[in-house]
Design a protein around this motif. Structure first.
Motif, PDB file in Angstrom:
ATOM      1  N   TYR A  36       0.844  -1.188   0.000  1.00 18.51           N
ATOM      2  CA  TYR A  36       0.000   0.000   0.000  1.00 18.51           C
ATOM      3  C   TYR A  36       0.882   1.241   0.000  1.00 18.51           C
ATOM      4  O   TYR A  36       2.008   1.222   0.480  1.00 18.51           O
ATOM      5  N   TYR A  49      -1.202  -6.856  -4.759  1.00 20.86           N
ATOM      6  CA  TYR A  49      -1.367  -7.924  -3.790  1.00 20.86           C
ATOM      7  C   TYR A  49      -1.056  -9.251  -4.454  1.00 20.86           C
ATOM      8  O   TYR A  49      -1.103  -9.369  -5.683  1.00 20.86           O
ATOM      9  N   TRP A  97      -8.796 -14.926   3.048  1.00 20.57           N
ATOM     10  CA  TRP A  97      -9.630 -13.743   2.896  1.00 20.57           C
ATOM     11  C   TRP A  97     -10.477 -13.471   4.126  1.00 20.57           C
ATOM     12  O   TRP A  97     -11.087 -12.420   4.251  1.00 20.57           O
TER      13      TRP A  97
ATOM     14  N   ASN B  94     -13.016  -6.297   2.527  1.00 19.18           N
ATOM     15  CA  ASN B  94     -12.392  -7.396   1.820  1.00 19.18           C
ATOM     16  C   ASN B  94     -13.457  -8.060   0.988  1.00 19.18           C
ATOM     17  O   ASN B  94     -14.476  -8.484   1.499  1.00 19.18           O
ATOM     18  N   PHE B 100      -7.719 -14.654  -8.618  1.00 12.18           N
ATOM     19  CA  PHE B 100      -7.324 -15.547  -7.546  1.00 12.18           C
ATOM     20  C   PHE B 100      -8.412 -15.728  -6.499  1.00 12.18           C
ATOM     21  O   PHE B 100      -8.306 -16.576  -5.656  1.00 12.18           O
ATOM     22  N   ASN B 102     -11.082 -13.559  -3.670  1.00 13.92           N
ATOM     23  CA  ASN B 102     -11.540 -12.282  -3.126  1.00 13.92           C
ATOM     24  C   ASN B 102     -10.681 -11.829  -1.968  1.00 13.92           C
ATOM     25  O   ASN B 102     -11.176 -11.451  -0.922  1.00 13.92           O
ATOM     26  N   GLU B 103      -9.383 -11.856  -2.169  1.00 10.70           N
ATOM     27  CA  GLU B 103      -8.471 -11.455  -1.111  1.00 10.70           C
ATOM     28  C   GLU B 103      -8.140  -9.975  -1.129  1.00 10.70           C
ATOM     29  O   GLU B 103      -7.400  -9.491  -0.290  1.00 10.70           O
ATOM     30  N   LYS B 104      -8.689  -9.244  -2.057  1.00 13.70           N
ATOM     31  CA  LYS B 104      -8.370  -7.828  -2.192  1.00 13.70           C
ATOM     32  C   LYS B 104      -8.904  -7.056  -0.994  1.00 13.70           C
ATOM     33  O   LYS B 104     -10.072  -7.146  -0.663  1.00 13.70           O
ATOM     34  N   LEU B 105      -8.065  -6.304  -0.353  1.00 18.33           N
ATOM     35  CA  LEU B 105      -8.421  -5.535   0.833  1.00 18.33           C
ATOM     36  C   LEU B 105      -8.312  -4.054   0.498  1.00 18.33           C
ATOM     37  O   LEU B 105      -7.221  -3.546   0.268  1.00 18.33           O
TER      38      LEU B 105
END
Lengths: 112, 117
Positions: A36, A49, A97, B94, B100, B102-105
């Motif tokens: 970030y 990421y 996640w 999140n 890949f 849904n790990e995007k934060l």
């Protein structure tokens, strides 16, 4: 216990020079890794990421790139820095996640 | 694409006042929601999180947040603030789709909270 290391803490680089910021995580395996950039009034901007070795997702097209050569190593790079690359860069990791992310101490980059 | 909005950029309160910081997100699927805090000179740390179940979640230091799905909101509250709550607060979500999963934060722009003694 898990720890995250990010270095250097501060960096002053001339315009046009290359950049390499490194982040490593200890005490876990196959983490999700994040880069970030934090700027005043703009919050935390997600740059990249990764969910595994060699798997990089880029969120913001720009002068930077990221690589994950090892499971717990995440590198932020640039071939030629711009003045606009100055900022505070944060590395973070998460395990899947459905857990929170844990942040490193950050790198203050000043491009002169 | 997922996004997070924090409309309060800077909030100034006196000690013992009640606090509510707004957070709205944009995403059509199941989300996990977080509030992070950054005290002056320190790194980001988790305040509380919501994954599922009771939409009212309690975190550290007397903070709580309520997930209102119909309003896409996850506002942070504290009934009585202290001077030590002076910090920057970030809402995060999140979710989202990528190659890949849904790990995007994604984080909001943050709210700077200043407590006056």
């Amino acid at each position: 216990s898990q720890t995250i290391h990010q270095w250097p803490a501060t960096l002053v680089q001339p315009v046009g020079s290359p950049l390499s910021l490194e982040c490593t995580v200890e005490g876990t395996s196959n983490p999700n890794l994040y880069w970030y950039r934090q700027a005043a009034g703009r919050g935390l901007q997600l740059l990249f990421y990764s969910v595994g070795i060699g798997q990089i997702s880029s969120e913001v097209p720009q002068n930077l790139s990221a690589s994950r050569p090892q499971d717990r190593q995440f590198i932020l790079s640039s071939k030629k820095l711009l003045l606009s690359d100055s900022g505070f860069y944060l590395c973070a990791w998460g395990q899947g996640w459905d857990t929170e992310a844990f942040f490193g101490q950050g790198t203050r980059l000043t491009v002169v | 694409a997922q996004s997070v909005s924090q409309h309060n950029h800077h909030v100034i309160l006196s000690e013992a006042a009640s606090l509510e910081l707004g957070c709205n997100y944009s995403y059509g699927g199941t989300v996990n929601l977080f509030w992070y805090v950054q005290y002056p000179g320190q790194h980001l740390q988790l305040l509380l999180k919501y994954f599922s179940g009771d939409p009212l979640v309690k975190g550290i230091k007397g903070f709580e947040a309520e997930f209102i799905k119909s309003k896409f909101s996850f506002n942070l509250r504290k009934p009585s603030v202290q001077w030590s709550d002076t910090a920057e607060y970030f809402c995060a979500v999140n979710g989202g789709r990528s190659n890949f999963g849904n790990e995007k934060l994604t984080f909001g722009t943050g709210t700077r909270l200043t407590i006056i003694p």
